[in-house]
Design an enzyme around this catalytic site. Structure first.
Site, PDB file in Angstrom:
ATOM      1  N   GLU A   1      73.889 -49.287 -51.845  1.00  0.00           N
ATOM      2  CA  GLU A   1      75.292 -49.321 -52.220  1.00  0.00           C
ATOM      3  C   GLU A   1      75.492 -48.827 -53.652  1.00  0.00           C
ATOM      4  O   GLU A   1      76.464 -48.130 -53.950  1.00  0.00           O
ATOM      5  CB  GLU A   1      75.834 -50.742 -52.055  1.00  0.00           C
ATOM      6  CG  GLU A   1      75.941 -51.153 -50.593  1.00  0.00           C
ATOM      7  CD  GLU A   1      76.304 -52.612 -50.415  1.00  0.00           C
ATOM      8  OE1 GLU A   1      76.844 -53.204 -51.361  1.00  0.00           O
ATOM      9  OE2 GLU A   1      76.037 -53.154 -49.331  1.00  0.00           O
TER      10      GLU A   1
ATOM     11  N   PRO B   1      52.900 -43.235 -45.687  1.00  0.00           N
ATOM     12  CA  PRO B   1      53.311 -44.640 -45.561  1.00  0.00           C
ATOM     13  C   PRO B   1      54.516 -44.912 -46.453  1.00  0.00           C
ATOM     14  O   PRO B   1      54.629 -44.363 -47.556  1.00  0.00           O
ATOM     15  CB  PRO B   1      52.079 -45.417 -46.046  1.00  0.00           C
ATOM     16  CG  PRO B   1      50.938 -44.453 -45.922  1.00  0.00           C
ATOM     17  CD  PRO B   1      51.527 -43.104 -46.187  1.00  0.00           C
ATOM     18  N   ARG B   2      55.405 -45.755 -45.972  1.00  0.00           N
ATOM     19  CA  ARG B   2      56.591 -46.087 -46.758  1.00  0.00           C
ATOM     20  C   ARG B   2      56.211 -46.809 -48.052  1.00  0.00           C
ATOM     21  O   ARG B   2      56.856 -46.637 -49.085  1.00  0.00           O
ATOM     22  CB  ARG B   2      57.530 -46.964 -45.915  1.00  0.00           C
ATOM     23  CG  ARG B   2      58.773 -47.474 -46.626  1.00  0.00           C
ATOM     24  CD  ARG B   2      59.713 -46.358 -46.962  1.00  0.00           C
ATOM     25  NE  ARG B   2      60.950 -46.858 -47.578  1.00  0.00           N
ATOM     26  CZ  ARG B   2      61.854 -46.082 -48.124  1.00  0.00           C
ATOM     27  NH1 ARG B   2      61.690 -44.762 -48.118  1.00  0.00           N
ATOM     28  NH2 ARG B   2      62.941 -46.587 -48.663  1.00  0.00           N
TER      29      ARG B   2
ATOM     30  N   GLU C   1      56.346 -36.151 -53.293  1.00  0.00           N
ATOM     31  CA  GLU C   1      56.061 -34.923 -52.546  1.00  0.00           C
ATOM     32  C   GLU C   1      56.616 -34.940 -51.122  1.00  0.00           C
ATOM     33  O   GLU C   1      56.254 -34.084 -50.307  1.00  0.00           O
ATOM     34  CB  GLU C   1      54.549 -34.670 -52.519  1.00  0.00           C
ATOM     35  CG  GLU C   1      53.990 -34.336 -53.895  1.00  0.00           C
ATOM     36  CD  GLU C   1      52.542 -33.888 -53.853  1.00  0.00           C
ATOM     37  OE1 GLU C   1      52.098 -33.260 -54.832  1.00  0.00           O
ATOM     38  OE2 GLU C   1      51.835 -34.159 -52.840  1.00  0.00           O
TER      39      GLU C   1
ATOM     40  N   ASN D   1      65.563 -42.361 -43.524  1.00  0.00           N
ATOM     41  CA  ASN D   1      66.544 -41.273 -43.641  1.00  0.00           C
ATOM     42  C   ASN D   1      66.083 -39.991 -42.937  1.00  0.00           C
ATOM     43  O   ASN D   1      65.293 -39.222 -43.484  1.00  0.00           O
ATOM     44  CB  ASN D   1      66.818 -40.994 -45.115  1.00  0.00           C
ATOM     45  CG  ASN D   1      68.001 -40.071 -45.310  1.00  0.00           C
ATOM     46  OD1 ASN D   1      68.538 -39.504 -44.365  1.00  0.00           O
ATOM     47  ND2 ASN D   1      68.411 -39.913 -46.557  1.00  0.00           N
TER      48      ASN D   1
ATOM     49  N   GLU E   1      66.800 -36.226 -44.524  1.00  0.00           N
ATOM     50  CA  GLU E   1      65.938 -35.576 -45.518  1.00  0.00           C
ATOM     51  C   GLU E   1      65.181 -34.382 -44.935  1.00  0.00           C
ATOM     52  O   GLU E   1      65.181 -33.309 -45.541  1.00  0.00           O
ATOM     53  CB  GLU E   1      64.987 -36.598 -46.129  1.00  0.00           C
ATOM     54  CG  GLU E   1      65.692 -37.608 -47.033  1.00  0.00           C
ATOM     55  CD  GLU E   1      64.747 -38.648 -47.593  1.00  0.00           C
ATOM     56  OE1 GLU E   1      63.609 -38.780 -47.071  1.00  0.00           O
ATOM     57  OE2 GLU E   1      65.124 -39.339 -48.557  1.00  0.00           O
TER      58      GLU E   1
END
Length: 420
Positions: A64, A266-267, A309, A333, A336
């Site tokens: 937000e 990996p996130r 990257e 997302n 992207e």
């Protein structure tokens, strides 16, 4: 002048205010057992004085707070106070280059603390982002005659059930205007605060989407990583809860094309050692990105342990999978990779991006719970990158304009004296 409710409503409003304050006094100390809640504790207790401002904006999360930059672009030379509930939100705000912005943690929602903040900052209007319905803040604003505007408003059916219980009370302190993301959100807010206060303005996130420029191959720092005639597939923002399914996806990709190079992101970086173990035990060849200084071995996994990257990798990828979607995590997302001209696929759980619209899954994003179907999609020939990006831009541009519509709701309240 403060808005006046009927005497009967005023009585129950005051009774609720007392009960709400008592509840905060009893439960508030327990919040400090949470490390997250202890961050910025002085500001949460209302200590320290903000500078005077024209607008006070409240955005709970980092997502937000990211919308604030777009709003500020339409409000030049307007002093703005932005509050948030998380340290991540403060980090996002610190990256906004504006001399007119001050940021701090939102105080606990005690009417007394909120009132003190209003008296010190003296805003002409309070702007709430998305679902920020704080009874204590609404009560304090109503008592001082400070108008409240909700922008980018959204509400789920589940949340509506809870708010309807307090609907008669919340209407005593209703926002002046509500700009909803979609007709369904406008209907839900209207059921609580009155349909005459709501309008559909669209989603501000569309105005910020796809603003990353396409990275040409000759400018891509990763261009030498993969041979041009070998497919390069990116598995982006993979979350811990979906790792077994992603591991199976990697197996099927390698079976489908033995020359395919797989970029695994990996996130969270702390999962890198776990992925090293998973790949080693599965007999899948891999290399850490930090140790790779030439071309990746065909058929191997590049385990990304380097920051910054993701976009260059999407710009190099033939196709991409976007994680957080194979488990009930809401999804990451998928716009992207589209911005870099790579067609993405996702699992079935994309709640976090419902605002993009379901139509995108029939044209630009492939959605499936089947690992074999995802693998086949990822190994299919890639369409021209420029065509993918152009189609995505067309989709997004048709849905833009919510920032200007939201500013149109806010601006009339700036030409007034505080507490007038």
């Amino acid at each position: 002048m403060p808005r006046r409710a009927p005497a009967f409503g005023q009585f129950f409003g005051q009774l609720f205010g007392l009960a709400y304050t008592l509840l905060w006094c009893l439960a508030g100390p327990l919040a400090f057992f949470s490390a997250r809640m202890r961050q910025g504790w002085k500001e949460r207790l209302g200590l320290g004085k903000p500078a005077p401002c024209e607008i006070w904006i409240q955005g709970a999360s980092a997502g937000e707070c990211a919308l604030v930059a777009g709003l500020l672009e339409h409000l030049p030379n307007v002093p703005v106070l932005v509050t948030t509930c998380t340290s991540q939100g403060l980090d996002v705000l610190s990256r906004i280059d504006s001399p007119n912005l001050q940021s701090r943690m939102l105080p606990f929602d005690l009417p007394l603390l909120m009132g003190r903040m209003l008296d010190t900052a003296s805003p002409k209007a309070v702007v709430l982002l998305e679902t920020e319905i704080w009874p204590g803040l609404l009560m304090a604003c109503a008592a001082r005659g400070v108008p409240v505007i909700v922008v980018n408003a959204r509400m789920t059916a589940k949340s509506l059930a809870g708010y309807l219980f307090l609907g008669p009370l919340l209407r005593l302190w209703a926002p002046q205007r509500i700009g909803a993301m979609a007709p369904a959100d406008a209907l839900r807010f209207g059921l609580i605060f009155g349909a005459q206060r709501t309008t559909v303005t669209g989603n501000i996130k569309f105005d910020r989407a796809m603003n990353t420029p396409l990275l040409p191959l000759d400018e891509n720092p990763l261009a030498g990583l993969v041979l041009r005639d070998h497919p390069f597939v990116v598995l982006g923002s993979v979350r811990e809860q979906e790792e077994p399914l992603v591991l199976e996806l990697i197996r099927q990709l390698r079976e489908g094309n033995s020359h395919c190079v797989i970029g695994l992101f990996p996130r969270h970086m702390h999962r890198i050692p776990a992925w090293e173990g998973l790949l080693a035990r599965s007999g899948i060849p891999f290399a850490l990105r930090s140790s790779l200084h030439g071309q990746a071995q065909p058929g191997s996994v590049v385990l990304w342990d380097a920051f910054g990257e993701m976009n260059p990798a999407y710009a190099l990828a033939s196709r991409a999978f976007v994680g957080g979607s194979l488990a009930r995590l809401g999804g990451q997302n998928f716009l992207e990779p589209l911005a870099q001209g790579a067609l993405p696929c996702v699992g079935p759980h994309t709640r976090n991006f419902d605002w993009v619209g379901g139509e995108i899954f029939g044209s630009l994003v492939f959605k499936s719970a089947s690992i074999p179907e995802l693998a086949r999609f990822l190994l299919s020939p890639a369409p021209p990158r420029s065509e993918v990006r152009a189609a995505a831009l067309t989709y997004v541009h048709a849905r833009q304009g919510a920032t200007a519509a939201s500013i149109a709701l806010i601006r009339p309240y700036l030409h007034r004296s505080p507490h007038a």
